[in-house]
Motif scaffolding. Structure first.
Motif, PDB file in Angstrom:
ATOM      1  N   GLY A 252     -13.222  20.596   0.330  1.00  0.00           N
ATOM      2  CA  GLY A 252     -12.246  20.064   1.274  1.00  0.00           C
ATOM      3  C   GLY A 252     -11.721  18.690   0.928  1.00  0.00           C
ATOM      4  O   GLY A 252     -10.814  18.204   1.595  1.00  0.00           O
ATOM      5  N   ASP A 253     -12.276  18.051  -0.103  1.00  0.00           N
ATOM      6  CA  ASP A 253     -11.690  16.800  -0.584  1.00  0.00           C
ATOM      7  C   ASP A 253     -10.367  17.097  -1.293  1.00  0.00           C
ATOM      8  O   ASP A 253     -10.132  18.206  -1.789  1.00  0.00           O
ATOM      9  N   ILE A 254      -9.522  16.089  -1.357  1.00  0.00           N
ATOM     10  CA  ILE A 254      -8.206  16.226  -1.976  1.00  0.00           C
ATOM     11  C   ILE A 254      -8.077  15.219  -3.108  1.00  0.00           C
ATOM     12  O   ILE A 254      -8.415  14.042  -2.942  1.00  0.00           O
ATOM     13  N   ILE A 255      -7.585  15.681  -4.248  1.00  0.00           N
ATOM     14  CA  ILE A 255      -7.226  14.801  -5.353  1.00  0.00           C
ATOM     15  C   ILE A 255      -5.705  14.684  -5.365  1.00  0.00           C
ATOM     16  O   ILE A 255      -4.997  15.658  -5.645  1.00  0.00           O
ATOM     17  N   ALA A 256      -5.192  13.519  -4.998  1.00  0.00           N
ATOM     18  CA  ALA A 256      -3.748  13.251  -5.027  1.00  0.00           C
ATOM     19  C   ALA A 256      -3.430  12.687  -6.404  1.00  0.00           C
ATOM     20  O   ALA A 256      -3.927  11.624  -6.783  1.00  0.00           O
ATOM     21  N   THR A 257      -2.610  13.393  -7.172  1.00  0.00           N
ATOM     22  CA  THR A 257      -2.556  13.208  -8.618  1.00  0.00           C
ATOM     23  C   THR A 257      -1.531  12.194  -9.106  1.00  0.00           C
ATOM     24  O   THR A 257      -1.285  12.091 -10.309  1.00  0.00           O
ATOM     25  N   GLY A 258      -0.939  11.420  -8.201  1.00  0.00           N
ATOM     26  CA  GLY A 258       0.016  10.406  -8.625  1.00  0.00           C
ATOM     27  C   GLY A 258       1.452  10.848  -8.424  1.00  0.00           C
ATOM     28  O   GLY A 258       1.737  12.010  -8.151  1.00  0.00           O
ATOM     29  N   THR A 259       2.363   9.891  -8.578  1.00  0.00           N
ATOM     30  CA  THR A 259       3.771  10.159  -8.279  1.00  0.00           C
ATOM     31  C   THR A 259       4.655   9.776  -9.454  1.00  0.00           C
ATOM     32  O   THR A 259       4.363   8.820 -10.188  1.00  0.00           O
ATOM     33  N   PRO A 260       5.748  10.515  -9.653  1.00  0.00           N
ATOM     34  CA  PRO A 260       6.652  10.192 -10.757  1.00  0.00           C
ATOM     35  C   PRO A 260       7.581   9.030 -10.446  1.00  0.00           C
ATOM     36  O   PRO A 260       7.501   8.402  -9.382  1.00  0.00           O
ATOM     37  N   ALA A 261       8.460   8.738 -11.396  1.00  0.00           N
ATOM     38  CA  ALA A 261       9.458   7.689 -11.221  1.00  0.00           C
ATOM     39  C   ALA A 261      10.320   7.971  -9.998  1.00  0.00           C
ATOM     40  O   ALA A 261      10.479   9.114  -9.562  1.00  0.00           O
ATOM     41  N   GLY A 262      10.894   6.895  -9.441  1.00  0.00           N
ATOM     42  CA  GLY A 262      11.824   7.050  -8.334  1.00  0.00           C
ATOM     43  C   GLY A 262      11.298   6.599  -6.998  1.00  0.00           C
ATOM     44  O   GLY A 262      11.952   6.830  -5.968  1.00  0.00           O
ATOM     45  N   VAL A 263      10.122   5.946  -6.965  1.00  0.00           N
ATOM     46  CA  VAL A 263       9.643   5.393  -5.693  1.00  0.00           C
ATOM     47  C   VAL A 263      10.628   4.345  -5.204  1.00  0.00           C
ATOM     48  O   VAL A 263      11.517   3.905  -5.940  1.00  0.00           O
ATOM     49  N   ALA A 264      10.479   3.923  -3.953  1.00  0.00           N
ATOM     50  CA  ALA A 264      11.505   3.103  -3.303  1.00  0.00           C
ATOM     51  C   ALA A 264      11.868   1.858  -4.098  1.00  0.00           C
ATOM     52  O   ALA A 264      13.042   1.487  -4.209  1.00  0.00           O
ATOM     53  N   ALA A 265      10.872   1.187  -4.676  1.00  0.00           N
ATOM     54  CA  ALA A 265      11.131  -0.054  -5.397  1.00  0.00           C
ATOM     55  C   ALA A 265      11.894   0.166  -6.702  1.00  0.00           C
ATOM     56  O   ALA A 265      12.437  -0.795  -7.269  1.00  0.00           O
ATOM     57  N   ASN A 266      11.971   1.415  -7.186  1.00  0.00           N
ATOM     58  CA  ASN A 266      12.683   1.706  -8.432  1.00  0.00           C
ATOM     59  C   ASN A 266      14.198   1.729  -8.257  1.00  0.00           C
ATOM     60  O   ASN A 266      14.934   1.807  -9.239  1.00  0.00           O
ATOM     61  N   HIS A 267      14.675   1.713  -7.018  1.00  0.00           N
ATOM     62  CA  HIS A 267      16.102   1.875  -6.752  1.00  0.00           C
ATOM     63  C   HIS A 267      16.750   0.531  -6.413  1.00  0.00           C
ATOM     64  O   HIS A 267      16.101  -0.401  -5.942  1.00  0.00           O
ATOM     65  N   LEU A 268      18.044   0.431  -6.689  1.00  0.00           N
ATOM     66  CA  LEU A 268      18.837  -0.745  -6.346  1.00  0.00           C
ATOM     67  C   LEU A 268      19.974  -0.309  -5.431  1.00  0.00           C
ATOM     68  O   LEU A 268      20.872   0.426  -5.868  1.00  0.00           O
ATOM     69  N   PRO A 269      19.963  -0.740  -4.170  1.00  0.00           N
ATOM     70  CA  PRO A 269      18.895  -1.515  -3.518  1.00  0.00           C
ATOM     71  C   PRO A 269      17.664  -0.650  -3.306  1.00  0.00           C
ATOM     72  O   PRO A 269      17.738   0.577  -3.382  1.00  0.00           O
ATOM     73  N   ALA A 270      16.538  -1.289  -3.024  1.00  0.00           N
ATOM     74  CA  ALA A 270      15.300  -0.555  -2.800  1.00  0.00           C
ATOM     75  C   ALA A 270      15.463   0.440  -1.648  1.00  0.00           C
ATOM     76  O   ALA A 270      16.114   0.141  -0.646  1.00  0.00           O
ATOM     77  N   ALA A 271      14.874   1.615  -1.817  1.00  0.00           N
ATOM     78  CA  ALA A 271      15.068   2.710  -0.858  1.00  0.00           C
ATOM     79  C   ALA A 271      13.888   2.809   0.112  1.00  0.00           C
ATOM     80  O   ALA A 271      13.306   3.879   0.305  1.00  0.00           O
ATOM     81  N   TRP A 272      13.536   1.687   0.747  1.00  0.00           N
ATOM     82  CA  TRP A 272      12.415   1.705   1.690  1.00  0.00           C
ATOM     83  C   TRP A 272      12.692   2.666   2.836  1.00  0.00           C
ATOM     84  O   TRP A 272      13.841   2.819   3.273  1.00  0.00           O
ATOM     85  N   LEU A 273      11.637   3.312   3.318  1.00  0.00           N
ATOM     86  CA  LEU A 273      11.779   4.230   4.440  1.00  0.00           C
ATOM     87  C   LEU A 273      12.194   3.465   5.695  1.00  0.00           C
ATOM     88  O   LEU A 273      11.681   2.375   5.969  1.00  0.00           O
ATOM     89  N   ARG A 274      13.091   4.099   6.469  1.00  0.00           N
ATOM     90  CA  ARG A 274      13.614   3.460   7.671  1.00  0.00           C
ATOM     91  C   ARG A 274      13.675   4.465   8.833  1.00  0.00           C
ATOM     92  O   ARG A 274      13.745   5.681   8.625  1.00  0.00           O
ATOM     93  N   HIS A 275      13.705   3.920  10.028  1.00  0.00           N
ATOM     94  CA  HIS A 275      13.758   4.730  11.246  1.00  0.00           C
ATOM     95  C   HIS A 275      14.941   5.700  11.193  1.00  0.00           C
ATOM     96  O   HIS A 275      16.056   5.338  10.819  1.00  0.00           O
ATOM     97  N   GLY A 276      14.676   6.947  11.593  1.00  0.00           N
ATOM     98  CA  GLY A 276      15.725   7.951  11.673  1.00  0.00           C
ATOM     99  C   GLY A 276      15.934   8.762  10.411  1.00  0.00           C
ATOM    100  O   GLY A 276      16.696   9.733  10.426  1.00  0.00           O
ATOM    101  N   GLN A 277      15.278   8.385   9.320  1.00  0.00           N
ATOM    102  CA  GLN A 277      15.418   9.140   8.075  1.00  0.00           C
ATOM    103  C   GLN A 277      14.500  10.370   8.089  1.00  0.00           C
ATOM    104  O   GLN A 277      13.638  10.527   8.948  1.00  0.00           O
ATOM    105  N   ARG A 278      14.689  11.234   7.082  1.00  0.00           N
ATOM    106  CA  ARG A 278      13.798  12.378   6.871  1.00  0.00           C
ATOM    107  C   ARG A 278      13.492  12.474   5.381  1.00  0.00           C
ATOM    108  O   ARG A 278      14.403  12.539   4.556  1.00  0.00           O
ATOM    109  N   ALA A 279      12.194  12.484   5.061  1.00  0.00           N
ATOM    110  CA  ALA A 279      11.743  12.614   3.678  1.00  0.00           C
ATOM    111  C   ALA A 279      11.294  14.049   3.440  1.00  0.00           C
ATOM    112  O   ALA A 279      10.475  14.586   4.197  1.00  0.00           O
ATOM    113  N   THR A 280      11.832  14.656   2.385  1.00  0.00           N
ATOM    114  CA  THR A 280      11.537  16.054   2.080  1.00  0.00           C
ATOM    115  C   THR A 280      11.074  16.175   0.639  1.00  0.00           C
ATOM    116  O   THR A 280      11.760  15.713  -0.285  1.00  0.00           O
TER     117      THR A 280
END
Length: 296
Positions: A252-280
């Motif tokens: 029942g443990d989970i191994i979360a294996t990391g994330t590819p390029a494109g996290v919020a700080a990689n974008h100009l302007p930064a794509a921080w999560l904000r109220h009312g958005q939906r992440a899919t």
């Protein structure tokens, strides 16, 4: 098979999604608590943790040979999906584990895995809201999650894959400013609702190679991450071997294996999560995990 935890008529229990039908019938699931459930489920408590401990792959293989009684079936549209493991054991995350992500930041590849532990209390399911505290820089992180099926302690990489019972989609929502301020992961990775998991667990027998799956994430239909699990620096077997040398891994443990390029700080302007958005998030062969974002 696709294993779920769902709520129906005020009661939560485990179930199994039936394969897609070609005749236009609505999607259906096996109710793991129904008296007419298939024989392999009869002796088991109707919880996904109990099914994992019994042997999820063996259960999947058995269920594939059985036509379930109509009485134990429910339409998928009639239930609410919960996180497949609402209370997993622990979540062991891998940082800096995608080559394309390292290339974007110019960070040199680590010589060994960089891991952290994320609390199971962060976990939410498909379509549950990610509730953020205001005033922070918060990123999404699309990840492939490997679910541990049998205990692993000091196992070799050659032995490691045998301890995986299935795979799911995980969004390692992270308070980037807290990680930066602390120089570590504890606060930034362990805020409430920062562990969307789901929408189901696909048993390992249905995933031929977890290291060749397309992975992507969009926010409000704007594609922000698009890559392949082939970009992993350390493969799942290496992550399990490394983690199990430092702590026991339990069913029942989970191994979360990391994330590819494109996290919020990689974008100009930064794509921080904000109220009312939906992440899919979408991962090939695993489906889609989607969550609205709220700020309080």
């Amino acid at each position: 098979m696709r294993f779920i935890t769902f709520e129906h008529e005020g009661r939560a229990r485990a179930g199994v999604l039936l394969p897609h039908s070609d005749d236009g019938r609505p999607a259906q699931l096996i109710d793991g608590a129904h008296p007419a459930r298939p024989e392999p489920l009869q002796p088991l408590e109707p919880s996904l943790m109990a099914w994992i401990e019994s042997g999820l792959v063996a259960l999947s293989l058995s269920l594939k040979t059985i036509t379930p009684a109509p009485a134990c079936l429910l339409p998928l549209a009639a239930v609410r999906l919960l996180a497949p493991l609402p209370r997993p054991g622990k979540i062991v995350g891998a940082a800096f584990n995608y080559r394309d992500g390292l290339a974007v930041t110019g960070r040199p590849p680590p010589e060994e895995p960089v891991i952290f532990v994320k609390s199971r209390s962060t976990v939410i399911g498909h379509d549950e809201p990610i509730v953020l505290a205001r005033g922070h820089e918060v990123t999404y992180e699309a990840e492939l999650a490997a679910v541990i099926g049998t205990p692993a302690l000091r196992v070799s990489a050659d032995q490691a894959v045998a301890h995986v019972c299935g795979y799911a989609i995980f969004n390692d929502v992270s308070y980037t400013n807290l990680v930066r301020e602390d120089g570590g992961f504890v606060r930034g990775k362990n805020q409430p609702t920062t562990g969307p998991l789901g929408p189901w667990i696909v048993s390992a027998d249905d995933i031929a190679d977890p290291h060749h799956l397309q992975i992507e994430l969009d926010v409000d239909n704007v594609l922000l991450q698009s890559s392949s699990t082939a970009q992993m620096l350390f493969r799942i077997d290496e992550l399990i071997a490394y983690a199990s040398a430092r702590m026991p891994l339990d069913a029942g443990d989970i191994i979360a294996t990391g994330t590819p390029a494109g996290v919020a700080a990689n974008h100009l302007p930064a794509a921080w999560l904000r109220h009312g958005q939906r992440a899919t998030l979408r991962i090939e062969a695993l489906g889609e995990l989607s969550n609205a974002v709220m700020e309080i």
